[in-house]
Scaffold this motif. Sequence first.
Motif, mmCIF file in Angstrom:
data_model
loop_
_atom_site.group_PDB
_atom_site.id
_atom_site.type_symbol
_atom_site.label_atom_id
_atom_site.label_comp_id
_atom_site.label_asym_id
_atom_site.label_seq_id
_atom_site.Cartn_x
_atom_site.Cartn_y
_atom_site.Cartn_z
ATOM 1 N N SER A 106 3.351 -4.686 -1.704
ATOM 2 C CA SER A 106 1.911 -4.524 -1.546
ATOM 3 C C SER A 106 1.538 -4.342 -0.069
ATOM 4 O O SER A 106 0.633 -3.571 0.255
ATOM 5 C CB SER A 106 1.169 -5.700 -2.177
ATOM 6 O OG SER A 106 1.587 -6.878 -1.563
ATOM 7 N N VAL A 107 2.254 -5.041 0.842
ATOM 8 C CA VAL A 107 1.960 -4.874 2.276
ATOM 9 C C VAL A 107 2.366 -3.478 2.730
ATOM 10 O O VAL A 107 1.626 -2.814 3.465
ATOM 11 C CB VAL A 107 2.700 -5.954 3.108
ATOM 12 C CG1 VAL A 107 2.472 -5.739 4.603
ATOM 13 C CG2 VAL A 107 2.217 -7.346 2.692
ATOM 14 N N PHE A 108 3.536 -3.042 2.222
ATOM 15 C CA PHE A 108 4.009 -1.696 2.560
ATOM 16 C C PHE A 108 2.957 -0.660 2.165
ATOM 17 O O PHE A 108 2.591 0.222 2.935
ATOM 18 C CB PHE A 108 5.348 -1.436 1.841
ATOM 19 C CG PHE A 108 5.945 -0.097 2.143
ATOM 20 C CD1 PHE A 108 6.798 0.081 3.253
ATOM 21 C CD2 PHE A 108 5.659 1.025 1.362
ATOM 22 C CE1 PHE A 108 7.352 1.318 3.541
ATOM 23 C CE2 PHE A 108 6.205 2.257 1.648
ATOM 24 C CZ PHE A 108 7.059 2.398 2.738
ATOM 25 N N LYS A 109 2.438 -0.825 0.954
ATOM 26 C CA LYS A 109 1.452 0.136 0.433
ATOM 27 C C LYS A 109 0.190 0.102 1.280
ATOM 28 O O LYS A 109 -0.453 1.118 1.518
ATOM 29 C CB LYS A 109 1.101 -0.203 -1.013
ATOM 30 C CG LYS A 109 2.135 0.307 -2.011
ATOM 31 C CD LYS A 109 1.623 0.047 -3.399
ATOM 32 C CE LYS A 109 2.589 0.522 -4.452
ATOM 33 N NZ LYS A 109 2.258 -0.043 -5.750
ATOM 34 N N PRO A 150 1.141 -12.853 5.983
ATOM 35 C CA PRO A 150 1.551 -12.149 4.779
ATOM 36 C C PRO A 150 2.884 -12.678 4.266
ATOM 37 O O PRO A 150 3.801 -12.870 5.041
ATOM 38 C CB PRO A 150 1.689 -10.701 5.245
ATOM 39 C CG PRO A 150 0.874 -10.625 6.473
ATOM 40 C CD PRO A 150 0.972 -11.968 7.130
ATOM 41 N N GLY A 151 2.890 -12.966 2.973
ATOM 42 C CA GLY A 151 4.140 -13.378 2.360
ATOM 43 C C GLY A 151 4.517 -14.819 2.599
ATOM 44 O O GLY A 151 5.543 -15.280 2.135
ATOM 45 N N SER A 152 3.646 -15.615 3.300
ATOM 46 C CA SER A 152 4.036 -17.010 3.544
ATOM 47 C C SER A 152 3.967 -17.806 2.243
ATOM 48 O O SER A 152 3.293 -17.438 1.301
ATOM 49 C CB SER A 152 3.121 -17.634 4.581
ATOM 50 O OG SER A 152 1.843 -17.773 4.028
ATOM 51 N N HIS A 164 10.774 5.671 14.297
ATOM 52 C CA HIS A 164 9.380 6.107 14.282
ATOM 53 C C HIS A 164 8.815 6.091 12.857
ATOM 54 O O HIS A 164 7.620 6.168 12.644
ATOM 55 C CB HIS A 164 9.266 7.513 14.896
ATOM 56 C CG HIS A 164 9.227 7.461 16.391
ATOM 57 N ND1 HIS A 164 10.379 7.324 17.190
ATOM 58 C CD2 HIS A 164 8.166 7.488 17.297
ATOM 59 C CE1 HIS A 164 10.028 7.280 18.456
ATOM 60 N NE2 HIS A 164 8.687 7.367 18.566
ATOM 61 N N ARG A 165 9.719 5.983 11.943
ATOM 62 C CA ARG A 165 9.271 6.062 10.530
ATOM 63 C C ARG A 165 10.247 5.235 9.700
ATOM 64 O O ARG A 165 11.452 5.352 9.870
ATOM 65 C CB ARG A 165 9.301 7.542 10.103
ATOM 66 C CG ARG A 165 8.988 7.824 8.682
ATOM 67 C CD ARG A 165 9.162 9.324 8.427
ATOM 68 N NE ARG A 165 8.162 10.115 9.104
ATOM 69 C CZ ARG A 165 6.962 10.391 8.606
ATOM 70 N NH1 ARG A 165 6.640 9.945 7.423
ATOM 71 N NH2 ARG A 165 6.114 11.119 9.280
ATOM 72 N N VAL A 166 9.739 4.370 8.810
ATOM 73 C CA VAL A 166 10.653 3.589 7.953
ATOM 74 C C VAL A 166 10.223 3.676 6.488
ATOM 75 O O VAL A 166 9.031 3.814 6.183
ATOM 76 C CB VAL A 166 10.700 2.100 8.371
ATOM 77 C CG1 VAL A 166 11.362 1.905 9.722
ATOM 78 C CG2 VAL A 166 9.305 1.474 8.340
ATOM 79 N N ASP A 167 11.216 3.633 5.647
ATOM 80 C CA ASP A 167 10.886 3.558 4.207
ATOM 81 C C ASP A 167 10.799 2.084 3.807
ATOM 82 O O ASP A 167 10.932 1.195 4.662
ATOM 83 C CB ASP A 167 11.908 4.310 3.359
ATOM 84 C CG ASP A 167 13.313 3.735 3.533
ATOM 85 O OD1 ASP A 167 13.430 2.658 4.159
ATOM 86 O OD2 ASP A 167 14.277 4.333 3.021
ATOM 87 N N PHE A 197 11.614 -1.134 5.994
ATOM 88 C CA PHE A 197 10.432 -1.935 6.310
ATOM 89 C C PHE A 197 10.719 -3.417 6.073
ATOM 90 O O PHE A 197 10.409 -4.278 6.888
ATOM 91 C CB PHE A 197 9.250 -1.463 5.443
ATOM 92 C CG PHE A 197 8.103 -2.434 5.375
ATOM 93 C CD1 PHE A 197 7.229 -2.578 6.450
ATOM 94 C CD2 PHE A 197 7.881 -3.218 4.235
ATOM 95 C CE1 PHE A 197 6.176 -3.490 6.388
ATOM 96 C CE2 PHE A 197 6.829 -4.114 4.189
ATOM 97 C CZ PHE A 197 5.957 -4.250 5.264
ATOM 98 N N GLU A 198 11.384 -3.707 4.931
ATOM 99 C CA GLU A 198 11.664 -5.102 4.592
ATOM 100 C C GLU A 198 12.600 -5.743 5.618
ATOM 101 O O GLU A 198 12.496 -6.928 5.909
ATOM 102 C CB GLU A 198 12.283 -5.194 3.187
ATOM 103 C CG GLU A 198 11.248 -5.039 2.090
ATOM 104 C CD GLU A 198 11.821 -5.248 0.701
ATOM 105 O OE1 GLU A 198 12.232 -6.381 0.392
ATOM 106 O OE2 GLU A 198 11.862 -4.263 -0.071
ATOM 107 N N GLU A 199 13.474 -4.898 6.173
ATOM 108 C CA GLU A 199 14.444 -5.453 7.146
ATOM 109 C C GLU A 199 13.835 -5.614 8.538
ATOM 110 O O GLU A 199 14.324 -6.394 9.358
ATOM 111 C CB GLU A 199 15.666 -4.517 7.266
ATOM 112 C CG GLU A 199 16.531 -4.509 6.017
ATOM 113 C CD GLU A 199 17.410 -3.254 5.968
ATOM 114 O OE1 GLU A 199 17.506 -2.533 6.981
ATOM 115 O OE2 GLU A 199 17.959 -2.983 4.886
ATOM 116 N N THR A 200 12.725 -4.875 8.766
ATOM 117 C CA THR A 200 12.194 -4.874 10.128
ATOM 118 C C THR A 200 10.804 -5.497 10.199
ATOM 119 O O THR A 200 10.667 -6.719 10.345
ATOM 120 C CB THR A 200 12.160 -3.424 10.674
ATOM 121 O OG1 THR A 200 11.384 -2.618 9.755
ATOM 122 C CG2 THR A 200 13.547 -2.843 10.819
ATOM 123 N N LEU A 201 9.799 -4.660 10.081
ATOM 124 C CA LEU A 201 8.416 -5.101 10.262
ATOM 125 C C LEU A 201 8.033 -6.265 9.325
ATOM 126 O O LEU A 201 7.321 -7.203 9.721
ATOM 127 C CB LEU A 201 7.473 -3.896 10.041
ATOM 128 C CG LEU A 201 5.985 -4.165 10.201
ATOM 129 C CD1 LEU A 201 5.682 -4.778 11.557
ATOM 130 C CD2 LEU A 201 5.178 -2.886 10.004
#
Length: 479
Positions: A224-227, A299-301, A269-272, A276-280
């Motif tokens: 949901s955060v990714f979206k 988020p996600g706590s 510069h761009r992540v899928d 995303f889950e591994e980084t940001l």
Amino acid sequence: MFTNCSLGHCHIIIAVVLWSICVDSRKIRGISLSYKRFYRERKSFLCIDGSKMIPFDQVNDDYCDCMDGSDEPGTAACPNGRFYCTNLGYRSHYIPSSRVNDGICDCCDASDEYRSQTPCQNTCRNLGQRERAEVEGQTRVLGERLRLKQLLIEEGVLTWREKQAQLRDLQRVSDDLQTQLDDLRKEEARRKEEADALREREIGARDTADNSPTSHYRPESPISVFKELDSNRDGSITVDEVQAKLSPVQDEEHALSEDEAVALLGGAHRVDLSRFEETLWTSLRTGDSVTIKGRRGVPGSLADEDPNIKAAVSGISFFLFFLAAEKAAADLKRVEDAYETVYMEIRDLREKLSIDYGSEREFLFLHNQCLQLKVYEYIYELCPFSQVTQKSASGEVVSLGKWGSWAGPPENPYCQMRYESGEPCWQGPTRNTMVMLICGTETALRSVKEPSKCQYVMELQTPVSCQPALRQRGIHSEL
Ligand code: MAN
């Protein structure tokens, strides 16, 4: 008496005896036993109406002296006289004295034609035998019917007891259900209170959580955060999108630099989603460097990290509680329905038991029966103590009345039933039916008539309507 007398004397004595017998029989002819006391041979005879005194030898002398005809009981002399046929072996009765010696045999003992040419036979014995056989037959049939009546009365007594027991059982079931209902209703009230309290607590907790500077509403999953961060919905998060949506935790006004954004994306510069889950996503979850702009919380706590959030999660327990409440409500409904059914059964049974089924409840056996009779194009149906209907050839069923009351005379109310308030008759009265009960071996509908428009009369035959005393005229009783 005759031993010492001469032959001539004997003739005289015999003649006197015969004459006196003849005179006596002349005097008493045509009189019943009970009237004999008026005809004692004295000097004079008092007409029975007391109107006149005449010499006794004017009785039955073929001349009418008394106004009431009482002096000529054995002749046709008086127009209003009556002759008593003794008819030994059969039925005694009177005939008008004008029929005495008229050439027609009226009395079966032939006593009325004592001086006529007609050779009357005494047929009393045969008639008596025939009548006795008939009476015996009738008595046998009546006895059989009364036996059937007794069986039906006993059946009625049993049914009555069964119904009483049924009523008691139903009453017990109803009492149990009432107790269950009381408990369930109390339980429901308690739950409602609890639910209200929980709801308030939940609302309070959410408010507290929303207003807390440290605790924030948080998305639940990385997807949901990714979206949310993927503004252009292209399935990846770019540096621009990071710069547009995120800010440092302590300084929301401050925009992230391109380098900072690239660093958050793990140098890309761009992540899928998976990158995303591994980084940001990892940075966002720690909650100490960046956060989503305009949003509070991490988020996600995990909920249990914050007591307010934890309280808010009681929504889940509320949900479970709600499920339990729903089940309790279903239980309550089930018991309420059962109670309603039992209540109706008790009402119907009480109604049934309140009906007058006769002095010995002899008509109770009729309660659950319906009797039919086809008359011309109609099929009539009588359901005693319930209703009467008329079914036409087209299948249309018309009510001819609902059970009203017994309608016989006060001395025998149970010989008629009234069914009233049936379907209104076109341009006529409401349909009503009178049921006449008659004695018979079988219980059946015997006839249906409509003597006046929409007013019906039925004959219901049943042994229950038979009375023990079939009033017979005794073969020798006097009229
Ligand atoms: C129907 C029946 C009859 C009745 C008429 C009156 O045909 O119920 O018995 O006489 O209606 O219109």
